[in-house]
Design an enzyme around this catalytic site. Structure first.
Site, PDB file in Angstrom:
ATOM      1  N   SER A  85       0.873  -1.187   0.000  1.00  0.00           N
ATOM      2  CA  SER A  85       0.000   0.000   0.000  1.00  0.00           C
ATOM      3  C   SER A  85       0.898   1.221   0.000  1.00  0.00           C
ATOM      4  CB  SER A  85      -0.847  -0.012   1.282  1.00  0.00           C
ATOM      5  OG  SER A  85      -1.478   1.236   1.495  1.00  0.00           O
ATOM      6  N   TYR A  90      -2.231  -1.335  10.435  1.00  0.00           N
ATOM      7  CA  TYR A  90      -2.163  -1.450   8.968  1.00  0.00           C
ATOM      8  C   TYR A  90      -0.830  -0.911   8.444  1.00  0.00           C
ATOM      9  CZ  TYR A  90      -4.003  -1.149   4.143  1.00  0.00           C
ATOM     10  OH  TYR A  90      -4.220  -1.302   2.801  1.00  0.00           O
TER      11      TYR A  90
END
Ligand code: NAD
Length: 260
Positions: A142, A155
């Site tokens: 990401s 995350y």
């Protein structure tokens, strides 16, 4: 490089993983799907891809928090297709909360699914790739593998971790024809993003529309979402012979987010 690639994509019943599975099937490659969801919907996806592209598409429901199920997923792919040529570690979840309220079980689940599962799949698939002198491992990280945002402690940690794993595996595969790369998407409009809009609105004291405009699209200079088709096409390229010297890299597809 083999012409028919045998691929396994974790978390491919939805969103980016399904986009990559579709792109791979369109290339004529066999696909092992994985992920959660309604059994009838998953079967419709599986049979639909198989019919449309004339390839073998199978489904295995291994839970990415369970190492023994992950090993069984790779073993099932090897036994169905003969070998695993391409492994895409894509399964992921999100949870948004200030760190002082961040539930410990959410931390553990995000680290397990978004990071540790890629270690377990890679460990199980790597020896065969090395032996055959060809393999492609693609980790869906990401933009949050390269930069942080508040309220996403687990995350961001997991995504930075998977970028580190990517570099290590690239070095271990370098002399054996096995490449390992991370793709670092910006915001893609999938269920994972749609679900976090209400929580982000709560954490930041905004309306949901303000979150889309001021948090999500504000992060991306192009002011547009990335699409699953764009990520699928790049994953196909990473599997090609022309990508043989591309390894150990974290590739941004983020509308310029990380350039800021
Ligand atoms: P999604 O929610 O549409 O899909 C996630 C997939 O993972 C689903 O198939 C789901 O069933 C599966 N999954 C979840 N928990 C699992 C488990 N325990 N075991 C097996 N499968 C499980 O989300 P998405 O947006 O397509 O996300 C896919 C990946 O892309 C994730 O790793 C995510 O972090 C990453 N990513 C997404 C975005 C975005 O904006 N959507 C941006 C950057 C990175």
């Amino acid at each position: 490089m083999p012409r028919l690639l045998n691929t396994v994509i974790t978390g491919s019943t939805s969103g980016i993983g399904l986009g990559i599975a579709t792109a791979f099937a369109a290339e004529g490659w066999n696909v092992m799907l994985n992920g959660f969801g309604d059994a009838d919907e998953i079967e419709a996806i599986r049979a639909g891809l198989e019919d449309k592209y004339g390839v073998k598409v199978l489904y295995n429901g291994a839970d990415m928090t369970k190492p023994e199920e992950i090993r069984a997923l790779i073993a099932a792919t090897q036994s169905a297709f003969g070998q695993v040529d391409v492994l895409v570690n894509n399964a992921g979840i999100q949870f948004v909360s200030p760190v002082e309220e961040f539930p410990e079980e959410k931390w553990d689940a995000i680290i397990a699914i978004n990071m540790s599962s890629a270690f377990h799949t890679t460990k199980a698939a790597f020896a065969g790739m090395k032996e055959r002198g060809f393999g492609r491992i693609i980790n869906i990280a990401s933009a949050h593998g390269l930069v942080a945002s508040p309220f996403k402690s687990a995350y961001v940690t997991a995504k930075h971790g998977i970028v580190g794993l990517t570099k290590t595996i690239a070095l271990e595969g370098a002399e054996h024809g096995v490449t390992c790369n991370a793709i670092c998407p910006g915001y893609v409009k999938t269920p994972l993003v749609e679900k976090q809009i209400p929580d982000t609105a709560k954490a930041r004291g905004m309306t949901e529309e303000e979150v889309v405009q001021k948090v999500i699209l504000e992060a991306q200079p192009t002011k547009q979402f990335v699409t699953v088709e764009q990520i699928g096409a790049f994953a196909v390229f990473l599997c090609s012979a022309n990508a043989a010297q591309i390894t150990g890299a974290a590739h941004q597809i983020d509308g310029g987010w990380v350039a800021k």
